[in-house]
Design an enzyme around this catalytic site. Structure first.
Site, mmCIF file in Angstrom:
data_model
loop_
_atom_site.group_PDB
_atom_site.id
_atom_site.type_symbol
_atom_site.label_atom_id
_atom_site.label_comp_id
_atom_site.label_asym_id
_atom_site.label_seq_id
_atom_site.Cartn_x
_atom_site.Cartn_y
_atom_site.Cartn_z
ATOM 1 C CG MET A 112 25.876 29.378 -22.562
ATOM 2 S SD MET A 112 24.714 30.711 -22.910
ATOM 3 C CE MET A 112 23.679 30.687 -21.372
ATOM 4 N NE ARG A 113 32.252 28.046 -19.516
ATOM 5 C CZ ARG A 113 32.495 27.180 -18.372
ATOM 6 N NH1 ARG A 113 32.623 27.735 -17.167
ATOM 7 N NH2 ARG A 113 32.633 26.198 -18.660
ATOM 8 C CG HIS A 172 20.589 38.776 -22.729
ATOM 9 N ND1 HIS A 172 21.326 37.821 -21.798
ATOM 10 C CD2 HIS A 172 19.447 38.966 -21.853
ATOM 11 C CE1 HIS A 172 20.792 37.524 -20.723
ATOM 12 N NE2 HIS A 172 19.545 38.320 -20.992
ATOM 13 C CG ASN A 205 25.803 38.350 -25.465
ATOM 14 O OD1 ASN A 205 26.121 37.290 -25.952
ATOM 15 N ND2 ASN A 205 25.532 38.619 -24.344
HETATM 16 C C1 GAR Z 1 20.252 32.136 -27.393
HETATM 17 O O1 GAR Z 1 18.851 32.014 -26.872
HETATM 18 C C2 GAR Z 1 20.904 33.093 -26.966
HETATM 19 O O2 GAR Z 1 20.092 34.297 -26.881
HETATM 20 C C3 GAR Z 1 21.339 32.729 -25.311
HETATM 21 O O3 GAR Z 1 21.621 31.163 -25.656
HETATM 22 C C4 GAR Z 1 20.846 30.726 -26.837
HETATM 23 C C5 GAR Z 1 21.754 30.170 -27.506
HETATM 24 O O4 GAR Z 1 20.966 29.423 -28.726
HETATM 25 N N1 GAR Z 1 22.480 33.237 -25.201
HETATM 26 C C6 GAR Z 1 22.558 33.656 -23.749
HETATM 27 O O5 GAR Z 1 21.794 33.543 -22.779
HETATM 28 C C7 GAR Z 1 23.908 34.292 -23.449
HETATM 29 N N2 GAR Z 1 24.050 34.661 -22.069
HETATM 30 P P1 GAR Z 1 22.010 28.983 -30.067
HETATM 31 O O6 GAR Z 1 23.066 28.128 -29.689
HETATM 32 O O7 GAR Z 1 21.030 27.813 -30.691
HETATM 33 O O8 GAR Z 1 22.321 30.194 -30.770
#
Ligand code: GAR
Length: 266
Positions: A135-136, A159, A157
């Site tokens: 998340m960076r 998203h 990535n």
């Molecule tokens: C996931 O939904 C991913 O798509 C999102 O964070 C979550 C991580 O879940 N990523 C973002 O929002 C990136 N900007 P996880 O740690 O259980 O894989």
């Protein structure tokens, strides 16, 4: 089949995507192996998943680096090769959003953290870096040092939205609050913008009147766990090619966009 690829992973949270990637490497669904897991958060649950599989893990404490800089900017240890005048124009989107001073602080603090990240990644050579709930935002300082060949990006990535709708840190929340009738997830290569890089794959689900934010997240994550390993394996099979396409738009103007072409299987 060529040799298996070495995958580095960066995470911030629970790491369920990381788990899907680990499982796919173990089962042979991905011709690859995870060589390290890095995090900006020492409490990330995903780190524990890595340790269970004896994958090297490390943490870069972004929050304390940012706090330290804001308290005493004069004491900041900038990377020797840090050049703000090169980095600022590359991340121009940030400058449009906020003021210049904010953008300078953003890039400087992140580059300090990213230098530490690069140092910690150094012992583990990798072919592909996957952001799995990291998340960076990455700055051009980091991106340019990983993507040394501009024609072959190697940071991916996932998203939680159908990009280009709803970039940012709460894709499913934004989808839900907007009243969308479909949601989804996107895997893309990273570029200098926020979730703007060339799209590799997308999956979509229907949203019904009785769906909640929780049920939307549940549907989305299930698709993420399928989509991310598939896209990573396309990379492992060397089937992802980025190409520049020029389109004519209104008033005789032209617009260029880098897109991903998926090559057929040999
Ligand atoms: C996931 O939904 C991913 O798509 C999102 O964070 C979550 C991580 O879940 N990523 C973002 O929002 C990136 N900007 P996880 O740690 O259980 O894989």
């Amino acid at each position: 089949m060529g040799k298996i690829i070495r995958i580095g992973a960066l995470i911030s949270g629970s790491g369920t995507n990381l788990q899907a990637i680990i499982d796919s490497c173990e089962s042979g669904k991905i011709d690859g192996k995870i060589v390290f897991i890095g995090s900006d958060n020492q409490d990330a649950q995903g780190l524990e998943r890595g340790r269970r599989y004896k994958i090297p893990t490390f943490v870069v404490d972004y929050a304390s680096i940012i706090r330290g800089f804001k308290k005493r900017p004069e004491e900041a240890m900038l990377p020797d090769d840090f050049d703000l005048s090169d980095l600022l124009p590359k991340q121009s989107l940030l400058i449009k959003k906020g003021d210049l001073e904010k953008a300078k602080t953003f890039i400087t603090t992140r580059a300090i953290a990213e230098k530490e990240l690069l140092d910690k990644m150094k012992p583990y050579p990798f072919d592909l870096l996957v952001l799995a709930g990291f998340m960076r935002n990455l700055t051009p300082y980091f991106i340019d040092r990983v993507n040394t060949d501009p024609d072959n990006p190697r940071i991916m990535n996932i998203h939680p939205a159908i990009l280009p709708a709803f970039p940012g840190c709460d894709g499913y929340g934004d989808t839900f609050r907007y009243g969308c009738k479909a949601g989804g997830c996107t895997v893309h290569f990273i570029d200098y913008g926020e979730d703007t890089g060339p799209i590799i794959g997308q999956r979509v689900f229907q949203i019904y009147d009785d769906d909640t934010l929780e049920s939307i997240k549940e549907k989305g994550l299930k698709l993420e766990w399928e989509l991310y390993p598939e896209c990573i394996n396309l990379f492992a099979q060397r089937r992802l090619k980025t190409i520049k396409i020029e389109h004519a738009v209104k008033n005789g103007k032209k617009r260029e966009r880098t897109v991903v072409k998926i090559l057929p299987q040999n």
